[in-house]
Design an enzyme around this catalytic site. Sequence first.
Site, PDB file in Angstrom:
ATOM      1  N   ASN A  10       0.958  -1.388  -0.173  1.00  0.00           N
ATOM      2  CA  ASN A  10      -0.122   0.103  -0.219  1.00  0.00           C
ATOM      3  C   ASN A  10       1.106   1.168   0.102  1.00  0.00           C
ATOM      4  O   ASN A  10       1.648   1.669   1.306  1.00  0.00           O
ATOM      5  CB  ASN A  10      -0.892  -0.085   1.426  1.00  0.00           C
ATOM      6  CG  ASN A  10      -1.780   1.492   1.220  1.00  0.00           C
ATOM      7  OD1 ASN A  10      -1.981   1.788   0.542  1.00  0.00           O
ATOM      8  ND2 ASN A  10      -2.595   1.562   2.797  1.00  0.00           N
ATOM      9  N   GLU A 166      -5.205  -4.846  10.696  1.00  0.00           N
ATOM     10  CA  GLU A 166      -4.476  -4.032  10.822  1.00  0.00           C
ATOM     11  C   GLU A 166      -4.514  -3.824  11.882  1.00  0.00           C
ATOM     12  O   GLU A 166      -5.377  -2.244  12.138  1.00  0.00           O
ATOM     13  CB  GLU A 166      -4.015  -2.812   9.363  1.00  0.00           C
ATOM     14  CG  GLU A 166      -4.184  -3.725   8.173  1.00  0.00           C
ATOM     15  CD  GLU A 166      -3.430  -2.589   7.426  1.00  0.00           C
ATOM     16  OE1 GLU A 166      -2.394  -2.727   6.636  1.00  0.00           O
ATOM     17  OE2 GLU A 166      -4.172  -1.989   7.041  1.00  0.00           O
ATOM     18  N   GLY A 172       2.518   2.320  10.267  1.00  0.00           N
ATOM     19  CA  GLY A 172       4.187   2.981  10.229  1.00  0.00           C
ATOM     20  C   GLY A 172       4.402   3.544  11.719  1.00  0.00           C
ATOM     21  O   GLY A 172       5.288   4.640  12.474  1.00  0.00           O
TER      22      GLY A 172
END
Length: 251
Positions: A10, A166, A172
């Site tokens: 992604n 997720e 991140g």
Amino acid sequence: MNKRSVVAGNWKMNLNSLEANDLVQDLLSLKHHSARVILGVPYVYISSLARLTNGTNIEIAAQNCHHKEKGAYTGEISVNMLKSIGTDYVILGHSERREYFGEDEALILEKMQMAHQAGLKVIYCCGEPLSVREAGEQNDYVEQQLRNSLLKLDKEQMQNTIIAYEPIWAIGTGKTASADQAQDMHKHIRQLVNNQFSAEMAEETSILYGGSVKPANANELFAKADVDGGLVGGASLKAELFGPIIEAIIE
Ligand code: 13P
């Protein structure tokens, strides 16, 4: 590697056109032709990258779509537009879309149904925030997400859907769910698919893990029975990082 195995990238809002092209050329030269790879790329690159990857093991995903078929929605992109330029998948339910664009389960369901109607396949994302994980309520939280969208799909739509778990606290942040935490949730999700649809559907559905997947942790994650691959953000932007993650799925 089994037939559920997939590695998806992604890219989010990253890379210029030249960089996007170079990255895909590099990935094509890696010769991991047996792996199923999906790249979630910005809308503006889909056309050229779909052409570049045509006939290869790489499929192209959009990162969003509009929930209406067409009309006066300035600046929006419809599923039929996406289909007509060679898009294979659309990523829906990503926590960044939920958080920054206020997308809720009802809208995500509308988008999923619209995508399937156009013949696009879907990567459906779910996952809990840190506070829910800390309270130990992640299974109920994710179950509720699925009950309000994914589990309302019909059988054919479900057959054309990949699930990505997720956990928001792992996206991140460099903080990955442990392989056991991922396995526990994936097993739970597969059980829900089993209960709603069938054992066969549960057996065939790909469930990917996303959240700080890197070359260093991919092997351990993908070795788990119900972890069928990854949805990779940051590390999908560099062939030297994404390549080893693809290799980890082949092993
Ligand atoms: P990172 O791999 O950068 O944590 O992103 C995960 C993600 O959000 C993929 O959709």
